[in-house]
Design a protein around this motif. Structure first.
Motif, PDB file in Angstrom:
ATOM      1  N   THR A   1      47.436  23.361  25.737  1.00 14.08           N
ATOM      2  CA  THR A   1      46.782  23.795  26.970  1.00 14.08           C
ATOM      3  C   THR A   1      45.693  22.795  27.313  1.00 14.08           C
ATOM      4  OG1 THR A   1      45.318  25.156  25.621  1.00 14.08           O
ATOM      5  CG2 THR A   1      47.242  26.235  26.588  1.00 14.08           C
ATOM      6  N   ASN A   2      45.540  22.554  28.597  1.00 14.73           N
ATOM      7  CA  ASN A   2      44.452  21.718  29.076  1.00 14.73           C
ATOM      8  C   ASN A   2      44.496  20.298  28.485  1.00 14.73           C
ATOM      9  OD1 ASN A   2      42.250  21.167  30.626  1.00 14.73           O
ATOM     10  ND2 ASN A   2      40.787  22.319  29.385  1.00 14.73           N
ATOM     11  N   PHE A   3      45.651  19.660  28.614  1.00 14.70           N
ATOM     12  CA  PHE A   3      45.866  18.302  28.102  1.00 14.70           C
ATOM     13  C   PHE A   3      44.853  17.331  28.707  1.00 14.70           C
ATOM     14  CE2 PHE A   3      48.322  14.744  26.547  1.00 14.70           C
ATOM     15  CZ  PHE A   3      48.116  13.760  27.490  1.00 14.70           C
ATOM     16  N   ARG A   4      44.374  16.422  27.847  1.00 12.11           N
ATOM     17  CA  ARG A   4      43.428  15.418  28.326  1.00 12.11           C
ATOM     18  C   ARG A   4      43.989  14.006  28.091  1.00 12.11           C
ATOM     19  NH1 ARG A   4      37.782  15.089  29.291  1.00 12.11           N
ATOM     20  NH2 ARG A   4      36.831  13.197  28.522  1.00 12.11           N
ATOM     21  N   SER A   5      44.424  13.727  26.866  1.00 11.85           N
ATOM     22  CA  SER A   5      44.969  12.397  26.580  1.00 11.85           C
ATOM     23  C   SER A   5      45.800  12.449  25.310  1.00 11.85           C
ATOM     24  CB  SER A   5      43.846  11.366  26.419  1.00 11.85           C
ATOM     25  OG  SER A   5      43.049  11.697  25.306  1.00 11.85           O
ATOM     26  N   LEU A   6      46.591  11.397  25.097  1.00  6.80           N
ATOM     27  CA  LEU A   6      47.407  11.288  23.887  1.00  6.80           C
ATOM     28  C   LEU A   6      47.052   9.971  23.216  1.00  6.80           C
ATOM     29  CD1 LEU A   6      51.074  12.282  23.414  1.00  6.80           C
ATOM     30  CD2 LEU A   6      50.331  10.013  22.675  1.00  6.80           C
ATOM     31  N   LEU A   7      46.896  10.022  21.906  1.00  8.17           N
ATOM     32  CA  LEU A   7      46.488   8.843  21.152  1.00  8.17           C
ATOM     33  C   LEU A   7      47.517   8.526  20.069  1.00  8.17           C
ATOM     34  CD1 LEU A   7      43.773  10.703  21.834  1.00  8.17           C
ATOM     35  CD2 LEU A   7      42.655   8.837  20.657  1.00  8.17           C
ATOM     36  N   TRP A   8      47.683   7.250  19.803  1.00  6.57           N
ATOM     37  CA  TRP A   8      48.524   6.782  18.690  1.00  6.57           C
ATOM     38  C   TRP A   8      47.646   6.039  17.691  1.00  6.57           C
ATOM     39  CZ3 TRP A   8      53.530   7.905  17.686  1.00  6.57           C
ATOM     40  CH2 TRP A   8      54.341   8.362  18.726  1.00  6.57           C
ATOM     41  N   TYR A   9      47.898   6.332  16.404  1.00  9.48           N
ATOM     42  CA  TYR A   9      47.202   5.657  15.320  1.00  9.48           C
ATOM     43  C   TYR A   9      48.240   5.116  14.330  1.00  9.48           C
ATOM     44  CZ  TYR A   9      42.804   8.042  16.606  1.00  9.48           C
ATOM     45  OH  TYR A   9      41.685   8.500  17.255  1.00  9.48           O
TER      46      TYR A   9
ATOM     47  N   LYS B   1      46.345   2.259   4.954  1.00  4.08           N
ATOM     48  CA  LYS B   1      45.614   2.440   3.712  1.00  4.08           C
ATOM     49  C   LYS B   1      44.618   3.577   3.848  1.00  4.08           C
ATOM     50  CE  LYS B   1      46.348  -2.320   2.354  1.00  4.08           C
ATOM     51  NZ  LYS B   1      45.743  -3.637   2.077  1.00  4.08           N
ATOM     52  N   LYS B   2      43.434   3.279   4.167  1.00  7.74           N
ATOM     53  CA  LYS B   2      42.417   4.318   4.221  1.00  7.74           C
ATOM     54  C   LYS B   2      42.409   4.995   5.574  1.00  7.74           C
ATOM     55  CE  LYS B   2      39.088   1.705   2.384  1.00  7.74           C
ATOM     56  NZ  LYS B   2      37.787   1.346   1.728  1.00  7.74           N
ATOM     57  N   ALA B   3      41.650   4.481   6.496  1.00  7.33           N
ATOM     58  CA  ALA B   3      41.517   5.160   7.785  1.00  7.33           C
ATOM     59  C   ALA B   3      42.631   4.754   8.739  1.00  7.33           C
ATOM     60  CB  ALA B   3      40.165   4.830   8.409  1.00  7.33           C
ATOM     61  N   PRO B   4      43.117   5.694   9.528  1.00  4.86           N
ATOM     62  CA  PRO B   4      44.081   5.335  10.575  1.00  4.86           C
ATOM     63  C   PRO B   4      43.450   4.370  11.571  1.00  4.86           C
ATOM     64  CG  PRO B   4      44.023   7.713  10.218  1.00  4.86           C
ATOM     65  CD  PRO B   4      42.870   7.138   9.468  1.00  4.86           C
ATOM     66  N   THR B   5      44.245   3.407  12.003  1.00  5.48           N
ATOM     67  CA  THR B   5      43.781   2.419  12.972  1.00  5.48           C
ATOM     68  C   THR B   5      44.193   2.859  14.360  1.00  5.48           C
ATOM     69  OG1 THR B   5      44.169   0.713  11.329  1.00  5.48           O
ATOM     70  CG2 THR B   5      43.868  -0.023  13.598  1.00  5.48           C
ATOM     71  N   PHE B   6      43.246   2.856  15.281  1.00  3.40           N
ATOM     72  CA  PHE B   6      43.532   3.270  16.649  1.00  3.40           C
ATOM     73  C   PHE B   6      44.440   2.242  17.321  1.00  3.40           C
ATOM     74  CE2 PHE B   6      42.865   5.133  20.689  1.00  3.40           C
ATOM     75  CZ  PHE B   6      42.638   4.116  21.594  1.00  3.40           C
ATOM     76  N   LEU B   7      45.485   2.721  18.003  1.00  2.00           N
ATOM     77  CA  LEU B   7      46.409   1.827  18.714  1.00  2.00           C
ATOM     78  C   LEU B   7      46.253   1.972  20.226  1.00  2.00           C
ATOM     79  CD1 LEU B   7      49.676   2.359  16.605  1.00  2.00           C
ATOM     80  CD2 LEU B   7      48.077   0.440  16.486  1.00  2.00           C
ATOM     81  N   PHE B   8      46.541   3.170  20.735  1.00  2.00           N
ATOM     82  CA  PHE B   8      46.544   3.378  22.186  1.00  2.00           C
ATOM     83  C   PHE B   8      45.986   4.742  22.534  1.00  2.00           C
ATOM     84  CE2 PHE B   8      49.062  -0.260  23.066  1.00  2.00           C
ATOM     85  CZ  PHE B   8      50.139  -0.298  22.182  1.00  2.00           C
ATOM     86  N   MET B   9      45.426   4.820  23.730  1.00  2.00           N
ATOM     87  CA  MET B   9      45.116   6.109  24.332  1.00  2.00           C
ATOM     88  C   MET B   9      45.788   6.151  25.696  1.00  2.00           C
ATOM     89  SD  MET B   9      41.545   8.125  24.948  1.00  2.00           S
ATOM     90  CE  MET B   9      40.899   7.345  26.374  1.00  2.00           C
ATOM     91  N   LEU B  10      46.530   7.203  25.955  1.00  2.00           N
ATOM     92  CA  LEU B  10      47.292   7.345  27.198  1.00  2.00           C
ATOM     93  C   LEU B  10      46.824   8.580  27.932  1.00  2.00           C
ATOM     94  CD1 LEU B  10      50.583   6.818  25.264  1.00  2.00           C
ATOM     95  CD2 LEU B  10      49.765   5.195  26.944  1.00  2.00           C
ATOM     96  N   THR B  11      46.540   8.405  29.210  1.00  2.00           N
ATOM     97  CA  THR B  11      46.110   9.555  29.998  1.00  2.00           C
ATOM     98  C   THR B  11      46.984   9.766  31.228  1.00  2.00           C
ATOM     99  OG1 THR B  11      44.529   8.129  31.133  1.00  2.00           O
ATOM    100  CG2 THR B  11      43.694   9.429  29.291  1.00  2.00           C
ATOM    101  N   SER B  12      47.636   8.718  31.704  1.00  2.00           N
ATOM    102  CA  SER B  12      48.428   8.821  32.932  1.00  2.00           C
ATOM    103  C   SER B  12      49.895   8.612  32.639  1.00  2.00           C
ATOM    104  CB  SER B  12      47.969   7.771  33.942  1.00  2.00           C
ATOM    105  OG  SER B  12      46.597   7.925  34.210  1.00  2.00           O
TER     106      SER B  12
ATOM    107  N   ALA C   1      48.281  11.988  18.299  1.00  2.00           N
ATOM    108  CA  ALA C   1      47.285  13.056  18.420  1.00  2.00           C
ATOM    109  C   ALA C   1      47.066  13.342  19.895  1.00  2.00           C
ATOM    110  CB  ALA C   1      45.971  12.654  17.760  1.00  2.00           C
ATOM    111  N   VAL C   2      46.863  14.607  20.207  1.00  2.00           N
ATOM    112  CA  VAL C   2      46.633  15.007  21.596  1.00  2.00           C
ATOM    113  C   VAL C   2      45.236  15.589  21.733  1.00  2.00           C
ATOM    114  CG1 VAL C   2      47.366  16.569  23.433  1.00  2.00           C
ATOM    115  CG2 VAL C   2      49.077  15.409  22.029  1.00  2.00           C
ATOM    116  N   GLU C   3      44.503  15.056  22.697  1.00  4.06           N
ATOM    117  CA  GLU C   3      43.185  15.602  23.030  1.00  4.06           C
ATOM    118  C   GLU C   3      43.350  16.669  24.092  1.00  4.06           C
ATOM    119  OE1 GLU C   3      40.846  12.223  24.343  1.00  4.06           O
ATOM    120  OE2 GLU C   3      39.406  12.663  22.777  1.00  4.06           O
ATOM    121  N   LYS C   4      42.632  17.743  23.943  1.00  4.38           N
ATOM    122  CA  LYS C   4      42.714  18.797  24.947  1.00  4.38           C
ATOM    123  C   LYS C   4      41.319  19.237  25.333  1.00  4.38           C
ATOM    124  CE  LYS C   4      43.406  22.898  23.312  1.00  4.38           C
ATOM    125  NZ  LYS C   4      44.056  24.162  22.912  1.00  4.38           N
TER     126      LYS C   4
END
Lengths: 114, 111
Positions: B28-36, B40-51, B90-93
């Motif tokens: 509900t109330n989608f804001r953006s979708l992210l790929w990581y 190894k340790k922390a996930p590395t940010f790849l993309f953020m998609l909003t449109s 991951a999805v931001e809402k």
């Protein structure tokens, strides 16, 4: 059933206060993590515990203290909160501590320090 | 209930192959979708998609979002062994950056 849960979901507090964020996993995993997500969506690891023992402790102010009462729980206590602590904090867990193990993330806790 | 489903769960390819990873969501109330990318340790940010329909590209990686059909794909062309990792969607809402992570796709690239 929720695999990795965090409480509270949102936390708004004043500078200088002490607060805790709790994390629980019901996956039977041995390893748990705390991450801080910055404004650019980067995830920075803070701590990792394996079977209640501290494994990773990245460069984090010592105002941040993790506590693992058992392997299903990893809580994060923050003393003397500062404005820069405002962020979303994610807890995660994995089966073991190997770098290839998939991590399962909680929904995040948004901390706002006023 | 919010859902973020990634497929396949695991994938084994050879160097040079092209792969497509999928992420479908119901929130509900989608804001953006992210790929990581998690190696190894922390996930590395790849993309953020909003449109919808706007491809984001970074080297051999590209991603696109379809907000009508509620999914995103991550493409990797000319794969290399260094691409071996777990890829998280991951999805931001909402307005408070509430996020839901998928379980990840484990990609193994063999020489």
């Amino acid at each position: 059933d929720t695999a990795v849960s965090q409480t509270p979901k949102y936390l708004v507090t004043q500078m200088g206060n002490d607060k805790s964020i709790k994390c629980e996993q019901n996956l039977g995993h041995d390893t748990m993590y705390w991450y801080k997500q910055d404004s650019k969506k980067f995830l920075k690891i803070m701590f990792s515990y394996n079977n209640k023992e501290l494994i990773i402790n990245e460069t984090v102010p010592n105002r941040f203290s993790p506590k693992s009462p058992d392997k299903a729980h990893l809580n994060l206590h923050i003393n003397s909160l500062e404005l820069g602590d405002s962020a979303v904090y994610f807890c995660a867990s994995s089966q073991a501590v190997q770098s290839t193990d998939t991590q399962y993330f909680g929904p995040g806790t948004r901390l706002t320090v006023l | 209930e919010d859902k973020v489903v990634q497929s396949p769960l695991s994938l084994v390819v050879h160097e040079g192959d092209t792969v497509t990873l999928n992420c479908s969501y119901e929130v509900t109330n989608f804001r953006s979708l992210l790929w990581y990318k998690q190696e190894k340790k922390a996930p590395t940010f790849l993309f953020m998609l909003t449109s919808s329909g706007i491809e984001k590209k970074s080297g051999r990686l590209s991603s696109i979002l379809d907000k009508k059909e509620l999914f995103s794909i991550l493409n990797i062309t000319a794969t290399q062994t260094g691409d071996s990792a777990v890829y998280l969607c991951a999805v931001e809402k909402g307005n408070n950056n509430d996020m839901r992570f998928g379980a990840g796709t484990r990609l193994t690239v063999k020489p």
